[in-house]
Design a protein around this motif. Structure first.
Motif, PDB file in Angstrom:
ATOM      1  N   ASP A  13       0.987  -1.138  -0.126  1.00  0.00           N
ATOM      2  CA  ASP A  13       0.058  -0.007   0.102  1.00  0.00           C
ATOM      3  C   ASP A  13       0.750   1.160  -0.146  1.00  0.00           C
ATOM      4  N   LYS A  16       2.081   2.138  -3.388  1.00  0.00           N
ATOM      5  CA  LYS A  16       0.815   2.709  -4.252  1.00  0.00           C
ATOM      6  C   LYS A  16       0.644   3.970  -4.044  1.00  0.00           C
ATOM      7  N   VAL A  17       0.672   4.393  -2.770  1.00  0.00           N
ATOM      8  CA  VAL A  17       0.493   6.065  -2.300  1.00  0.00           C
ATOM      9  C   VAL A  17       1.773   6.645  -2.821  1.00  0.00           C
ATOM     10  N   GLN A  18       2.859   6.055  -2.765  1.00  0.00           N
ATOM     11  CA  GLN A  18       4.176   6.813  -3.270  1.00  0.00           C
ATOM     12  C   GLN A  18       3.969   7.079  -4.721  1.00  0.00           C
ATOM     13  N   SER A  20       1.232   7.384  -6.445  1.00  0.00           N
ATOM     14  CA  SER A  20       0.371   8.287  -6.511  1.00  0.00           C
ATOM     15  C   SER A  20       0.867   9.855  -6.300  1.00  0.00           C
ATOM     16  N   SER A  46       1.377   4.762   9.438  1.00  0.00           N
ATOM     17  CA  SER A  46       0.392   4.854   8.193  1.00  0.00           C
ATOM     18  C   SER A  46      -1.022   5.545   8.699  1.00  0.00           C
ATOM     19  N   ARG A  48      -4.915   5.438   7.780  1.00  0.00           N
ATOM     20  CA  ARG A  48      -5.969   4.378   6.750  1.00  0.00           C
ATOM     21  C   ARG A  48      -7.309   4.964   7.220  1.00  0.00           C
ATOM     22  N   LEU A  56      -4.150   6.023   3.347  1.00  0.00           N
ATOM     23  CA  LEU A  56      -4.422   7.504   2.825  1.00  0.00           C
ATOM     24  C   LEU A  56      -3.196   8.234   2.881  1.00  0.00           C
ATOM     25  N   GLY A  57      -2.267   7.744   3.733  1.00  0.00           N
ATOM     26  CA  GLY A  57      -0.915   8.410   3.642  1.00  0.00           C
ATOM     27  C   GLY A  57       0.025   7.592   4.642  1.00  0.00           C
ATOM     28  N   TYR A  58       1.209   7.935   4.415  1.00  0.00           N
ATOM     29  CA  TYR A  58       2.469   7.402   5.353  1.00  0.00           C
ATOM     30  C   TYR A  58       3.545   8.324   5.737  1.00  0.00           C
ATOM     31  N   VAL A  93       0.685  11.511   0.751  1.00  0.00           N
ATOM     32  CA  VAL A  93      -0.745  11.282   0.962  1.00  0.00           C
ATOM     33  C   VAL A  93      -1.355  11.239  -0.315  1.00  0.00           C
ATOM     34  N   THR A  94      -2.278  10.291  -0.527  1.00  0.00           N
ATOM     35  CA  THR A  94      -2.854  10.058  -1.793  1.00  0.00           C
ATOM     36  C   THR A  94      -3.603  11.258  -2.394  1.00  0.00           C
TER      37      THR A  94
END
Length: 169
Positions: A13, A16-18, A20, A46, A48, A56-58, A93-94
């Motif tokens: 995950d 994927k966020v990274q 985006s 993280s 969520r 949503l972000g990390y 963050v997405t």
């Protein structure tokens, strides 16, 4: 939204966020994230969605010596023994979650934890588009930057800046 320490099962995950949030030349691989979690899992977080569980972000951060930023996508052998510094390596963050204060909440969680660890200062590399954001949070360029800093920042892109702040303010 729920904020938790990052786990190894979260890395897909995170990737994927990274992807985006950043251009291709700034993407770090799964091995990088595994490395940082192996060294300092308690300082990575993280965010969520409370209903869907979607990431949503990390935030990736770890104790550091504060002299120079680590290189992108390069594993570390260990955290410096004399670390008195908190290095915020990455906070993403997405795009769909932008404007919901997720980055701010991750940052506040991380910096509060850094203070409980007794760390005295913090630093990060701000991409050109984020320099103003981090300066509003109290980060400033170092007064006496190391001569090697310019070459270290080259991998982060044009306009990237190394910023620091005290954790006592």
């Amino acid at each position: 939204m729920h904020i938790h320490t990052l786990q190894t099962q979260d890395i897909d995950d995170v990737l994927k966020v990274q992807s985006s949030a950043y251009p291709t030349h700034l993407l770090e691989d799964a091995d990088f994230f595994h490395n940082r979690l192996a060294l300092s899992a308690a300082t990575c977080w993280s965010a969520r969605d409370a209903q869907t569980g979607a990431m949503l972000g990390y935030l990736i951060a770890y104790p550091w010596d504060g002299s120079l930023p680590p290189s992108l996508n390069v594993p570390l052998q260990r955290i410096p023994v004399q670390a008195t510094h908190w290095f915020l390596h990455d906070c993403a963050v997405t795009p769909a979650a932008q404007g919901r204060q997720i980055g701010q909440r991750l940052y506040q969680t991380g910096i509060a934890h850094a203070r409980t660890l007794g760390l005295h200062s913090a630093s990060l590399v701000a991409l050109e588009t984020a320099v103003g954001y981090w300066q509003r949070l109290g980060f400033e360029p170092p007064a006496n930057p190391a001569p090697e800093l310019h070459s270290k920042l080259a991998g982060y892109g044009v306009g990237a800046r190394y910023l620091q702040r005290s954790l006592h303010s």
